[in-house]
Design a protein around this motif. Structure first.
Motif, PDB file in Angstrom:
ATOM      1  N   ASP A   1     -11.403   5.944   3.228  1.00  0.00           N
ATOM      2  CA  ASP A   1     -10.689   6.819   2.397  1.00  0.00           C
ATOM      3  C   ASP A   1      -8.411   6.056   2.693  1.00  0.00           C
ATOM      4  O   ASP A   1      -8.227   5.819   2.267  1.00  0.00           O
ATOM      5  CB  ASP A   1     -10.559   8.133   2.416  1.00  0.00           C
ATOM      6  N   ILE A   2      -8.528   6.050   4.423  1.00  0.00           N
ATOM      7  CA  ILE A   2      -7.294   6.061   4.934  1.00  0.00           C
ATOM      8  C   ILE A   2      -6.609   4.494   4.307  1.00  0.00           C
ATOM      9  O   ILE A   2      -6.030   3.916   4.136  1.00  0.00           O
ATOM     10  CB  ILE A   2      -7.015   6.102   6.623  1.00  0.00           C
ATOM     11  N   LYS A   3      -7.848   3.321   4.428  1.00  0.00           N
ATOM     12  CA  LYS A   3      -7.187   1.543   4.044  1.00  0.00           C
ATOM     13  C   LYS A   3      -7.458   1.658   2.489  1.00  0.00           C
ATOM     14  O   LYS A   3      -6.202   1.025   2.325  1.00  0.00           O
ATOM     15  CB  LYS A   3      -8.470   0.907   4.826  1.00  0.00           C
ATOM     16  N   THR A   4      -7.899   2.361   2.421  1.00  0.00           N
ATOM     17  CA  THR A   4      -7.969   2.700   0.766  1.00  0.00           C
ATOM     18  C   THR A   4      -6.957   2.804  -0.254  1.00  0.00           C
ATOM     19  O   THR A   4      -5.800   2.050  -0.781  1.00  0.00           O
ATOM     20  CB  THR A   4      -8.920   2.629  -0.527  1.00  0.00           C
ATOM     21  N   ARG A   5      -6.243   3.699   0.425  1.00  0.00           N
ATOM     22  CA  ARG A   5      -4.753   4.538   0.068  1.00  0.00           C
ATOM     23  C   ARG A   5      -3.748   3.511   0.150  1.00  0.00           C
ATOM     24  O   ARG A   5      -3.006   3.306   0.039  1.00  0.00           O
ATOM     25  CB  ARG A   5      -4.888   5.822   1.054  1.00  0.00           C
ATOM     26  N   ILE A   6      -3.863   3.174   1.322  1.00  0.00           N
ATOM     27  CA  ILE A   6      -2.675   1.950   2.470  1.00  0.00           C
ATOM     28  C   ILE A   6      -2.831   1.142   1.416  1.00  0.00           C
ATOM     29  O   ILE A   6      -1.591   0.331   0.896  1.00  0.00           O
ATOM     30  CB  ILE A   6      -2.573   1.825   3.570  1.00  0.00           C
ATOM     31  N   VAL A   7      -3.817   0.255   1.559  1.00  0.00           N
ATOM     32  CA  VAL A   7      -3.695  -0.467   0.351  1.00  0.00           C
ATOM     33  C   VAL A   7      -3.757  -0.815  -1.141  1.00  0.00           C
ATOM     34  O   VAL A   7      -2.758  -1.372  -1.646  1.00  0.00           O
ATOM     35  CB  VAL A   7      -5.325  -1.295   0.011  1.00  0.00           C
ATOM     36  N   HIS A   8      -4.012   0.525  -2.290  1.00  0.00           N
ATOM     37  CA  HIS A   8      -3.354   1.115  -3.152  1.00  0.00           C
ATOM     38  C   HIS A   8      -1.900   1.100  -2.919  1.00  0.00           C
ATOM     39  O   HIS A   8      -1.495   0.519  -3.888  1.00  0.00           O
ATOM     40  CB  HIS A   8      -4.371   2.360  -3.069  1.00  0.00           C
ATOM     41  N   ASP A   9      -1.056   1.681  -1.900  1.00  0.00           N
ATOM     42  CA  ASP A   9       0.164   1.809  -2.014  1.00  0.00           C
ATOM     43  C   ASP A   9       0.780   0.411  -1.688  1.00  0.00           C
ATOM     44  O   ASP A   9       1.690   0.538  -1.907  1.00  0.00           O
ATOM     45  CB  ASP A   9       0.427   2.808  -0.914  1.00  0.00           C
ATOM     46  N   ASP A  10      -0.114  -0.815  -1.013  1.00  0.00           N
ATOM     47  CA  ASP A  10       0.691  -1.814  -0.282  1.00  0.00           C
ATOM     48  C   ASP A  10      -0.367  -2.911  -0.533  1.00  0.00           C
ATOM     49  O   ASP A  10      -0.321  -3.070   0.573  1.00  0.00           O
ATOM     50  CB  ASP A  10       1.527  -1.355   0.745  1.00  0.00           C
ATOM     51  N   GLU A  11      -0.682  -3.419  -1.426  1.00  0.00           N
ATOM     52  CA  GLU A  11      -1.404  -4.828  -1.815  1.00  0.00           C
ATOM     53  C   GLU A  11      -0.968  -5.389  -0.835  1.00  0.00           C
ATOM     54  O   GLU A  11      -2.183  -5.791  -0.224  1.00  0.00           O
ATOM     55  CB  GLU A  11      -1.636  -4.824  -2.444  1.00  0.00           C
ATOM     56  N   PHE A  12       0.145  -6.729  -0.668  1.00  0.00           N
ATOM     57  CA  PHE A  12       0.368  -7.809  -0.559  1.00  0.00           C
ATOM     58  C   PHE A  12       0.945  -7.876   0.978  1.00  0.00           C
ATOM     59  O   PHE A  12       1.646  -7.970   1.421  1.00  0.00           O
ATOM     60  CB  PHE A  12       1.019  -8.173  -1.888  1.00  0.00           C
TER      61      PHE A  12
END
Length: 329
Positions: A201-212
């Motif tokens: 959940d943490i990584k998915t949320r962070i990646v969603h906010d800043d994919e690149f």
């Protein structure tokens, strides 16, 4: 998710008829046949490509061998790759998928704790160069991440700890509640489904906010700048998780010295890592590690952003010049 259903899931997202499963020599005898059978039952023509385990397979040589194998089949843009294994298999296969025919689909099937909670998520793919780790890569999101956590039952203790270093990272950067669970290290394996879900959940949320990886996603590199240098200095004899554990303890020590966090915070990070049995000693000189860090892909000209803890559950970026980095190591 059970392996028997992956064929049906792949059929829903892959329009072509051919899939290549990439795995390594350790995973192959455990899981390759069962996954290939499920894919064949769904009507796919299935091939496999096996690499040697370890970081040495994340090389330009193996990468080109894989691409040539795909071209000989030949795989088309409608077809897909399956990465069946840990972080090395996932990184290599993802990069091949990102670049073969300018991009085809990849399904990540992580079989290690590290891959389940970290490397299979977020679309970072890469191979290593002689100058450093992950210096050639691309962002290429998986079409599907297939998590069969029963695969973790076969992990040797070393691989379990490799993944636990990344789990500890998540607690430091984003989740004080996860940290409390981890401190009960005797019982943590019984809490593993909860632990894995929190990390995902943490990584998915962070990646969603800043994919690149231009902002908040850089927090996922906590312990990695020093950790990658230790990996390289050891010629990758020290595995990723064990190197990151050393890197987390070291940047926590530096942070306390610089006033970026309290000494209590740094001590708590070190104590938890020691509770899990990590050797936090560093046998390389500061000069050697510094020279390697200058090749880190996170360096921007004459500065580098370090991920530093403020308290358990919250980290931030601290920009330092390369000269400052040399002084604080």
């Amino acid at each position: 998710m059970q392996y028997e259903s992956i064929g049906e899931a792949a059929r829903n997202i892959v329009s072509g008829n051919t899939i290549v499963v990439v795995t390594d020599e350790n995973v192959k005898p455990l899981y390759l046949d069962r996954y290939m059978q499920s894919l064949k039952a769904a009507g796919f023509d299935v091939y496999s490509f096996t690499i040697a385990p370890g970081e040495e397979s994340k090389s330009g040589k193996v990468y080109l061998e894989l691409l040539n194998y795909l071209a000989e089949i030949p795989l088309t843009r409608a077809d897909a790759l399956v990465a069946l294994g840990g972080g090395v298999v996932g990184d290599l296969t993802g990069f091949a998928a990102a670049t073969y025919l300018r991009g085809i689909k990849v399904i990540q099937v992580p079989t290690t704790l590290l891959a389940v909670v970290d490397s299979s998520i977020g679309g970072k793919t890469a191979i290593n160069l002689e100058a450093g780790k992950n210096l050639a890569g691309a962002f290429h999101q998986p079409a599907l991440i297939w998590r069969d956590v029963s695969a973790l039952d076969t992990l040797p203790e070393e691989e379990y700890l490799n993944g636990m270093a990344e789990v500890v990272k998540y607690g430091v950067i984003a989740d004080a509640e996860l940290w409390k669970i981890l401190f009960n290290y005797v019982n943590v394996k019984n809490e593993m489904p909860v632990v894995i879900q929190k990390c995902v959940d943490i990584k998915t949320r962070i990646v969603h906010d800043d994919e690149f990886d231009t902002g908040v996603r850089q927090l996922l590199n906590f312990g990695h700048t020093i950790g990658h240098a230790i990996e390289k200095a050891s010629n990758f004899e020290i595995s990723h998780g064990f190197a990151v554990a050393k890197g987390m303890a070291e940047i926590a020590r530096i942070s306390a010295e610089q006033g970026w966090c309290s000494k209590e915070c740094a001590d708590e990070i070190r104590q938890l890592l020691e509770n899990y049995g990590f050797d936090l000693s560093i046998d390389y000189s500061k000069e050697e590690l510094y020279d390697i860090m200058l090749s880190d892909k996170k360096r921007k000209g004459g500065v580098i952003d370090l991920v530093v803890p403020e308290r358990i559950g919250k980290c931030r970026l601290e920009r330092v010049t390369t000269q400052q980095l040399k002084e604080i190591l």
